[in-house]
Structures are given as C-alpha cells and as structure tokens.
Design an enzyme around this catalytic site. Structure first.
Site, short mmCIF file in Angstrom:
data_model
loop_
_atom_site.label_atom_id
_atom_site.label_comp_id
_atom_site.label_asym_id
_atom_site.label_seq_id
_atom_site.Cartn_x
_atom_site.Cartn_y
_atom_site.Cartn_z
N THR A 1 0.81 -1.22 0.00
CA THR A 1 0.00 0.00 0.00
C THR A 1 0.85 1.27 0.00
O THR A 1 2.02 1.26 0.36
CB THR A 1 -0.94 0.03 1.21
OG1 THR A 1 -0.18 0.06 2.41
CG2 THR A 1 -1.85 -1.19 1.23
N ASP A 2 0.19 2.35 -0.37
CA ASP A 2 0.84 3.66 -0.32
C ASP A 2 0.52 4.32 1.02
O ASP A 2 -0.08 3.70 1.90
CB ASP A 2 0.40 4.53 -1.51
CG ASP A 2 -1.10 4.82 -1.53
OD1 ASP A 2 -1.78 4.62 -0.50
OD2 ASP A 2 -1.59 5.25 -2.58
N ALA A 3 0.87 5.56 1.17
CA ALA A 3 0.67 6.26 2.45
C ALA A 3 -0.80 6.38 2.82
O ALA A 3 -1.14 6.53 3.99
CB ALA A 3 1.30 7.65 2.37
N VAL B 1 -3.99 2.54 0.33
CA VAL B 1 -4.53 1.99 -0.91
C VAL B 1 -3.39 1.27 -1.63
O VAL B 1 -2.24 1.71 -1.61
CB VAL B 1 -5.10 3.12 -1.80
CG1 VAL B 1 -5.53 2.59 -3.15
CG2 VAL B 1 -6.25 3.82 -1.10
#
Length: 139
Positions: free
Chosen positions: A15-17, A20
């Site tokens: 995931t990103d920050a 997601v």
C-alpha cells in the site's frame, strides 16, 4: 475458455501512504498469478529457461484501475489466455475483491508476453511442449 484463479492478501508493503494498493503492485500480483497459472499446468517458468534457454518477457501491458484495494483485502486474480502466437501470447487478468458482496471488480490487465532467448533477448518460437501447455490454457 480455461481460467486460473488465485487469491492474495494485501499487506502493508503493498500500500501507499493512504492505505490503498500502490498502482505498480497490481503488476506484481498479476505476475504471480501468471506464474501460478503455468505451474497449475505442471510446469514452471524456470523449466522453460532450464530446458530451452528461453524466457517470458512482458512486451505490452495495459491496465485499467476501477476500484481501490486496501490493506488486508483479499484479491482474486483471474487469468485467461486469449491469444497464442508462435512466439508470443496474450492474457487477460481481472482483479476482484473477495468477500465483498458485490464482488467488486478492482481492475483489469491486458498483457502480451513474448518468448525470448535468455542469452540475447531475441524472439524465439515456443517449443512444442510449451505450445501444448499454453494451448491447454486457451482451449
């Protein structure tokens, strides 16, 4: 048409920050799904290299993101072979969230793979046993 399904859990590293799934991780999940689809036919990509000095490479990939996957989701990747040429093949892969009542479609990938000689990267025809293996995925 034969299809292969495999489920993967989404981990923090995917995931990103914002929590997601990072867009490039879809490509990694798709690669794993393609590898397992071939393995389910009784061979592995490493067999192609060891036995014939050949490898699969991605020639083209078109991805369509539809809905986000998030941390701890289970995603089902469905892989279908749609075309088989002498030295290339085309696959359609779909990403669906498992356990979602709606079975949310999260994205699709249309990918063309080429068969190349590992020594110089030049295109090479699939060996007959591999054509048969791939043909079984499309029939």
């Amino acid at each position: 048409m034969v299809q292969h399904n495999i489920d993967f859990r989404i981990y923090y590293e995917d995931t990103d920050a914002g929590g997601v799934v990072y867009h490039a991780r879809y490509l990694g999940l798709a690669e794993r799904a393609r590898t397992e689809a071939i393995r389910a036919q009784g061979r592995s990509a490493s067999d192609l290299l060891a036995d014939y000095g050949l490898a699969f490479v991605v020639r083209q990939a078109i991805i369509d993101y539809r809905a986000p996957l998030r941390l701890d989701d289970i995603v089902r990747v469905t892989t279908r072979l749609t075309e088989l040429g002498a030295a290339s093949c085309r696959l359609w892969q779909e990403f669906h969230k498992v356990g979602d009542a709606a079975g949310t479609g999260c994205g699709t990938l249309d990918v063309r793979l080429a068969c190349v000689r590992a020594t110089d990267g030049r295109a090479a025809r699939f060996p007959p046993p591999w054509r048969d293996l791939l043909r079984a995925l499309i029939a």
